[in-house]
Design an enzyme around this catalytic site. Structure first.
Site, PDB file in Angstrom:
ATOM      1  N   HIS A  76       0.850  -1.188   0.000  1.00  0.00           N
ATOM      2  CA  HIS A  76       0.000   0.000   0.000  1.00  0.00           C
ATOM      3  C   HIS A  76       0.891   1.245   0.000  1.00  0.00           C
ATOM      4  O   HIS A  76       1.750   1.390   0.874  1.00  0.00           O
ATOM      5  CB  HIS A  76      -0.913   0.020   1.219  1.00  0.00           C
ATOM      6  CG  HIS A  76      -2.057  -0.944   1.123  1.00  0.00           C
ATOM      7  ND1 HIS A  76      -3.217  -0.805   1.858  1.00  0.00           N
ATOM      8  CD2 HIS A  76      -2.227  -2.058   0.371  1.00  0.00           C
ATOM      9  CE1 HIS A  76      -4.045  -1.792   1.572  1.00  0.00           C
ATOM     10  NE2 HIS A  76      -3.468  -2.563   0.673  1.00  0.00           N
ATOM     11  N   TYR A 205      -9.477   5.989   6.521  1.00  0.00           N
ATOM     12  CA  TYR A 205      -9.697   6.424   7.905  1.00  0.00           C
ATOM     13  C   TYR A 205     -10.691   7.578   7.849  1.00  0.00           C
ATOM     14  O   TYR A 205     -10.366   8.656   7.346  1.00  0.00           O
ATOM     15  CB  TYR A 205      -8.389   6.895   8.541  1.00  0.00           C
ATOM     16  CG  TYR A 205      -7.402   5.802   8.860  1.00  0.00           C
ATOM     17  CD1 TYR A 205      -7.244   5.337  10.165  1.00  0.00           C
ATOM     18  CD2 TYR A 205      -6.606   5.238   7.861  1.00  0.00           C
ATOM     19  CE1 TYR A 205      -6.329   4.348  10.475  1.00  0.00           C
ATOM     20  CE2 TYR A 205      -5.685   4.243   8.159  1.00  0.00           C
ATOM     21  CZ  TYR A 205      -5.558   3.809   9.461  1.00  0.00           C
ATOM     22  OH  TYR A 205      -4.649   2.806   9.761  1.00  0.00           O
ATOM     23  N   PRO A 294      -5.019   0.506  17.977  1.00  0.00           N
ATOM     24  CA  PRO A 294      -4.686   0.049  16.621  1.00  0.00           C
ATOM     25  C   PRO A 294      -4.704   1.147  15.565  1.00  0.00           C
ATOM     26  O   PRO A 294      -4.310   0.896  14.426  1.00  0.00           O
ATOM     27  CB  PRO A 294      -5.775  -0.994  16.345  1.00  0.00           C
ATOM     28  CG  PRO A 294      -6.935  -0.557  17.188  1.00  0.00           C
ATOM     29  CD  PRO A 294      -6.332   0.019  18.430  1.00  0.00           C
ATOM     30  N   LYS A 298       0.721   0.251  14.890  1.00  0.00           N
ATOM     31  CA  LYS A 298       2.062   0.156  15.461  1.00  0.00           C
ATOM     32  C   LYS A 298       2.336  -1.135  16.241  1.00  0.00           C
ATOM     33  O   LYS A 298       3.479  -1.403  16.584  1.00  0.00           O
ATOM     34  CB  LYS A 298       2.300   1.363  16.388  1.00  0.00           C
ATOM     35  CG  LYS A 298       2.506   2.658  15.639  1.00  0.00           C
ATOM     36  CD  LYS A 298       3.865   2.684  14.978  1.00  0.00           C
ATOM     37  CE  LYS A 298       3.970   3.696  13.856  1.00  0.00           C
ATOM     38  NZ  LYS A 298       3.633   3.187  12.544  1.00  0.00           N
ATOM     39  N   TYR A 386       3.678   6.670  10.052  1.00  0.00           N
ATOM     40  CA  TYR A 386       2.851   5.519   9.673  1.00  0.00           C
ATOM     41  C   TYR A 386       3.689   4.436   8.992  1.00  0.00           C
ATOM     42  O   TYR A 386       3.513   3.240   9.255  1.00  0.00           O
ATOM     43  CB  TYR A 386       1.734   5.978   8.743  1.00  0.00           C
ATOM     44  CG  TYR A 386       0.603   4.982   8.600  1.00  0.00           C
ATOM     45  CD1 TYR A 386      -0.548   5.092   9.382  1.00  0.00           C
ATOM     46  CD2 TYR A 386       0.661   3.935   7.683  1.00  0.00           C
ATOM     47  CE1 TYR A 386      -1.598   4.192   9.253  1.00  0.00           C
ATOM     48  CE2 TYR A 386      -0.381   3.026   7.546  1.00  0.00           C
ATOM     49  CZ  TYR A 386      -1.502   3.165   8.338  1.00  0.00           C
ATOM     50  OH  TYR A 386      -2.538   2.254   8.214  1.00  0.00           O
TER      51      TYR A 386
END
Length: 393
Positions: A76, A205, A294, A298, A386
């Site tokens: 991704h 998100y 979550p 991480k 991220y």
């Protein structure tokens, strides 16, 4: 009757941290024993999330622990932040030159178990650690019970607690299993697995007026999705139609692909860092040392970072008698742990609707989201964290 086993490193926990550590140590000729109270089938079949940082993928593939992460995992190159009815893509390679991989944790565990079993690793499933003694000396001991109810004693030169959030080893390191820094969040995730093709190619998100939602994938035929709910929500209380209505309302502007729901659960949000990560000849890694919400992806990545540090420290200690790296392990690991805690907290607070949020809070939150997506610096900060900070030398 007590069975006594002697080894250089006793590893409690056959999760990603424990298995990867045994794999890396074996490459240096350091033998270990790995125990876990769960059976192999349970470990390999418990479905968990799996967004892997670039560094985690490099460690797994480069060490030979997993080749499937590259062949079966899905790369991704970004995520979408959706709010106020619009989507905003964060381009990871364009911002920081890195990506992430979608590869569920249980698949990584299958790989690790297979490679360790093929190498003859002393790996004991169904074996429950009941205590650890002697960590202040040079021969710490793990006391355990086998699946047959027999007593087992593992005498080692070093003990590693990789036994999750209910760690037994933590008591020997911190003095009490619950001793640490703790935060509980006032919301949870209602999660589903459904049979349907992906609704999006990358994770979404979404911050909506009614709460957060995450649209994720597991395979070409399975989707994983979450929406914000109360911590005490009953996962059986909603019909499938109500679940889909809730999810669709939380991602306005995106049409979800619906399908039969075959798993549902409620995931509570907690943050924890053990007060002590190391004492004498015992150390904590992974969820035994810390847990994170979550939202920032991480969990497993932080465990791998711990293990990379610990592998180097144990090689120096056990092969060269050099104690400097193990003496500095806790401080060095803590730097990344608390950065990850901050990032996870930041993503969580920015994307979720607090139960007592006022109109001011809501408008301020939207201002924060705009500050991130409309700024090169803001997008870069998110992408850097991220995809994962560089692993420590």
């Amino acid at each position: 009757m007590t069975t006594i086993v002697r080894t250089r490193v006793a590893i409690v926990g056959a999760g990603p941290a424990g298995l990867l550590l045994s794999h890396l140590l074996a490459d240096a000729g350091i033998d270990s024993v790995v125990i876990d109270q769960r059976g192999r089938a349970e470990i390999e079949s418990t479905i968990r999330a799996g967004i892997l940082e670039q560094g985690t993928v490099d460690v797994l593939s480069g060490s030979g622990a997993s080749t499937r992460v590259l062949t079966d995992g899905s790369r991704h190159d970004g995520i979408e932040l959706r709010f106020d009815g619009h989507g905003h893509r964060i381009d990871f390679p364009g911002l920081v030159g890195r990506s992430v991989w979608l590869y569920p944790q249980h698949e990584a565990l299958k790989d690790l178990i297979a490679v360790r079993a093929a190498a003859g690793q002393d790996l004991r499933f169904g074996t429950t650690a009941v205590g650890v003694e002697g960590v202040d000396g040079d021969r710490p001991t793990v006391f355990a019970t086998t699946a047959e109810g027999e007593d087992l004693r593992i005498e080692a030169e070093f003990v590693v607690g990789a036994d999750g959030s209910r760690s037994v080893v933590r008591s020997a390191v911190s003095g009490a299993s619950a001793d640490g820094y703790f935060r509980e969040y006032p919301f949870a995730w209602f999660g589903i697995l459904c049979e349907a093709p992906p609704s999006a190619h990358e994770l979404i998100y979404s911050n909506a007026p009614d709460g957060f939602a995450l649209i994720s994938q597991r395979s070409a035929t399975v989707q994983r999705m979450y929406f914000q709910c109360e911590p005490d929500a009953d996962p059986t209380a909603l019909s499938e139609a109500q679940i889909w209505d809730t999810l669709q309302a939380r991602v306005p502007g995106t049409t979800l692909t619906e399908g039969p729901i075959f798993q549902r659960d409620v995931l509570r949000f907690r943050s924890f860092v053990a007060r002590e990560l190391r004492r004498g000849r015992a150390v904590l890694v992974g969820d035994a040392a810390h847990t994170v919400p979550p939202t920032g992806a991480k969990g497993m990545n932080l465990a791998v970072a711990d293990v990379v540090l610990l592998d180097r420290a144990l090689r120096a200690l056990l092969l060269d008698g050099d104690e400097r790296l193990i003496d500095g392990f806790a401080e060095t690991a803590s730097h990344r742990i608390w950065k990850a805690q901050h990032f996870s907290w930041w993503m969580t607070s920015m994307l979720h609707v607090a139960p007592v949020a006022s109109d001011f809070d809501r408008r301020r939150q939207l201002g924060e989201l705009r500050s991130v997506v409309e700024s090169d610096a803001g997008r870069t900060f998110l992408a850097e964290a991220y995809t994962g900070w560089p692993l420590a030398d």
